[in-house]
Design a protein around this motif. Structure first.
Motif, PDB file in Angstrom:
ATOM      1  N   LEU A  61     -61.076  12.423  -2.078  1.00 55.41           N
ATOM      2  CA  LEU A  61     -61.396  11.347  -3.021  1.00 55.41           C
ATOM      3  C   LEU A  61     -62.699  10.648  -2.650  1.00 55.41           C
ATOM      4  O   LEU A  61     -63.456  10.238  -3.526  1.00 55.41           O
ATOM      5  N   THR A  62     -62.974  10.517  -1.363  1.00 57.66           N
ATOM      6  CA  THR A  62     -64.243   9.928  -0.930  1.00 57.66           C
ATOM      7  C   THR A  62     -65.409  10.808  -1.376  1.00 57.66           C
ATOM      8  O   THR A  62     -66.421  10.305  -1.885  1.00 57.66           O
ATOM      9  N   ALA A  65     -65.827  10.529  -5.173  1.00 62.27           N
ATOM     10  CA  ALA A  65     -66.441   9.253  -5.551  1.00 62.27           C
ATOM     11  C   ALA A  65     -67.926   9.237  -5.202  1.00 62.27           C
ATOM     12  O   ALA A  65     -68.745   8.744  -5.980  1.00 62.27           O
ATOM     13  N   THR A  69     -70.774   8.855  -7.955  1.00 57.24           N
ATOM     14  CA  THR A  69     -71.580   7.633  -7.898  1.00 57.24           C
ATOM     15  C   THR A  69     -73.049   7.920  -8.138  1.00 57.24           C
ATOM     16  O   THR A  69     -73.734   7.156  -8.823  1.00 57.24           O
ATOM     17  N   TYR A  81     -68.895   1.495  -9.308  1.00 58.41           N
ATOM     18  CA  TYR A  81     -67.969   2.622  -9.223  1.00 58.41           C
ATOM     19  C   TYR A  81     -67.576   2.904  -7.773  1.00 58.41           C
ATOM     20  O   TYR A  81     -66.407   3.164  -7.483  1.00 58.41           O
ATOM     21  N   SER A  85     -63.795   2.583  -6.363  1.00 62.80           N
ATOM     22  CA  SER A  85     -63.159   3.718  -5.706  1.00 62.80           C
ATOM     23  C   SER A  85     -62.692   3.364  -4.298  1.00 62.80           C
ATOM     24  O   SER A  85     -61.594   3.733  -3.883  1.00 62.80           O
ATOM     25  N   ARG A  89     -58.762   3.459  -3.242  1.00 57.71           N
ATOM     26  CA  ARG A  89     -58.275   4.355  -2.186  1.00 57.71           C
ATOM     27  C   ARG A  89     -57.466   3.596  -1.140  1.00 57.71           C
ATOM     28  O   ARG A  89     -56.412   4.053  -0.704  1.00 57.71           O
TER      29      ARG A  89
END
Length: 139
Positions: A61-62, A65, A69, A81, A85, A89
């Protein structure tokens, strides 16, 4: 239609695999040593597995994102954003840990330790193996 950027987290996870196996092995040794003195339960092992799944999900997810971004129209939208995020998270991690603890299926320490695998991996990679910030441009 905008081109969706490739998620860099999957390639990084491949390079992080040996470090994660070593760190998980060390955590297992710690669980075993603790188990000698205090007894070990199945929740420690499920906690470690749960932590590994959270580590992988959080890392992906990092990367998602970060890739999304940079495609935003303005820097302000990209910053918004990224912050959204980041907050989502951590709220998600908190909820996952809370549910696991409330259902009594995990122990907190073995579940929490795998979240440090990326930090340990990059520390060893760039500090102990002589990588400097100038070398990061090669990646």
């Amino acid at each position: 239609m905008k081109r969706k950027p490739k998620n860099p987290a999957f390639d990084e996870l491949k390079t992080m695999l040996p470090a994660s196996l070593i760190i998980n092995g060390l955590i297992m040794v710690g669980i075993a040593l603790y188990g000698i003195f205090e007894g070990i339960t199945w929740r420690a092992l499920t906690g470690l597995l749960f932590g590994d799944l959270l580590f992988i999900g959080n890392f992906v997810l990092t990367g998602t994102a970060a890739a999304a971004t940079v495609t935003k129209a303005t820097a302000k939208k990209g910053q918004f954003y990224a912050n959204l995020s980041y907050g989502a998270r951590y709220i998600g991690l908190f909820i996952c840990f809370a549910v696991g603890l409330m259902l009594n299926i995990i122990d907190l320490i073995p579940a929490f330790l795998p979240l440090f695998i990326p930090k340990i991996h990059y520390t060893v990679k760039y500090v102990f193996f002589g990588k400097k910030l100038d070398d990061l441009e090669d990646f």
